[in-house]
Write a protein that holds these residues in place. Structure first.
Motif, PDB file in Angstrom:
ATOM      1  N   UNK A  14       0.863  -1.178   0.000  1.00 55.28           N
ATOM      2  CA  UNK A  14       0.000   0.000   0.000  1.00 55.28           C
ATOM      3  C   UNK A  14       0.902   1.231   0.000  1.00 55.28           C
ATOM      4  N   UNK A  15       0.731   2.092  -0.983  1.00 54.89           N
ATOM      5  CA  UNK A  15       1.533   3.318  -1.042  1.00 54.89           C
ATOM      6  C   UNK A  15       0.684   4.581  -1.003  1.00 54.89           C
ATOM      7  N   UNK A  16      -0.602   4.444  -1.218  1.00 53.14           N
ATOM      8  CA  UNK A  16      -1.478   5.620  -1.227  1.00 53.14           C
ATOM      9  C   UNK A  16      -2.610   5.410  -0.242  1.00 53.14           C
ATOM     10  N   UNK A  17      -2.762   6.380   0.652  1.00 50.49           N
ATOM     11  CA  UNK A  17      -3.731   6.306   1.727  1.00 50.49           C
ATOM     12  C   UNK A  17      -3.844   7.692   2.320  1.00 50.49           C
ATOM     13  N   UNK A  18      -4.760   7.882   3.227  1.00 48.84           N
ATOM     14  CA  UNK A  18      -4.893   9.155   3.937  1.00 48.84           C
ATOM     15  C   UNK A  18      -4.598   8.921   5.405  1.00 48.84           C
ATOM     16  N   UNK A  19      -3.944   9.887   6.027  1.00 48.06           N
ATOM     17  CA  UNK A  19      -3.639   9.771   7.455  1.00 48.06           C
ATOM     18  C   UNK A  19      -4.215  10.957   8.217  1.00 48.06           C
ATOM     19  N   UNK A  20      -4.523  10.678   9.461  1.00 45.98           N
ATOM     20  CA  UNK A  20      -4.944  11.711  10.402  1.00 45.98           C
ATOM     21  C   UNK A  20      -4.230  11.398  11.698  1.00 45.98           C
ATOM     22  N   UNK A  22      -3.594  12.810  15.673  1.00 51.77           N
ATOM     23  CA  UNK A  22      -3.914  13.732  16.761  1.00 51.77           C
ATOM     24  C   UNK A  22      -3.213  13.216  18.009  1.00 51.77           C
ATOM     25  N   UNK A  23      -2.671  14.117  18.783  1.00 52.91           N
ATOM     26  CA  UNK A  23      -1.931  13.731  19.985  1.00 52.91           C
ATOM     27  C   UNK A  23      -2.811  12.904  20.914  1.00 52.91           C
ATOM     28  N   UNK A  24      -4.067  13.264  21.036  1.00 50.75           N
ATOM     29  CA  UNK A  24      -4.965  12.582  21.972  1.00 50.75           C
ATOM     30  C   UNK A  24      -5.388  11.200  21.485  1.00 50.75           C
ATOM     31  N   UNK A  25      -5.635  11.039  20.173  1.00 49.34           N
ATOM     32  CA  UNK A  25      -6.178   9.778  19.666  1.00 49.34           C
ATOM     33  C   UNK A  25      -5.192   8.935  18.876  1.00 49.34           C
ATOM     34  N   UNK A  26      -4.057   9.486  18.511  1.00 50.97           N
ATOM     35  CA  UNK A  26      -3.060   8.718  17.778  1.00 50.97           C
ATOM     36  C   UNK A  26      -3.282   8.731  16.278  1.00 50.97           C
ATOM     37  N   UNK A  27      -2.706   7.735  15.601  1.00 52.11           N
ATOM     38  CA  UNK A  27      -2.712   7.666  14.144  1.00 52.11           C
ATOM     39  C   UNK A  27      -3.926   6.903  13.632  1.00 52.11           C
TER      40      UNK A  27
END
Length: 105
Positions: A14-20, A22-27
């Motif tokens: 997998x080379x294409x994806x979206x990330x989010x 946040x310090x509180x909830x992680x990756x």
């Protein structure tokens, strides 16, 4: 979220994806529906850092394995520290499944 489109290039990378992140909830990673997550109730998925590249992870569940390439180093380090990554799988731009993927040394 990143500007990367969600898709996979081969059956095992997998080379294409979206990330989010946040310090509180992680990756959180959003990507198309993946067979590696299909038997999550019977065989929970886990991830480990690739020995070949510290920005890649290997996701395993049972006999299925996928390489996810190109995570930000700081996001991956935080995920290892927290012990998990949350995956959201999509079909036609709709989230169809969420899966917690635990870190395995």
């Amino acid at each position: 979220m990143s500007n990367q489109a969600a898709s996979k290039t081969t059956s095992d990378t997998i080379t294409k994806y979206e990330t989010l992140y946040a310090v509180r909830t992680g990756l959180t990673i959003m990507l198309p529906r993946m067979p590696v997550f299909d038997n999550g109730a019977k065989t929970p998925p886990s991830f480990s850092v690739s020995p070949e590249n510290p920005c890649d992870i290997i996701i395993k569940a049972g006999d299925k394995k996928v390489l996810l390439k190109g995570l930000k180093k700081e996001h991956l380090e935080a995920s290892v520290s927290r012990g998990f990554i949350m995956f959201y799988e999509t079909e036609d731009d709709e989230v169809v499944r969420s899966t917690v993927c635990n870190y395995q040394k």
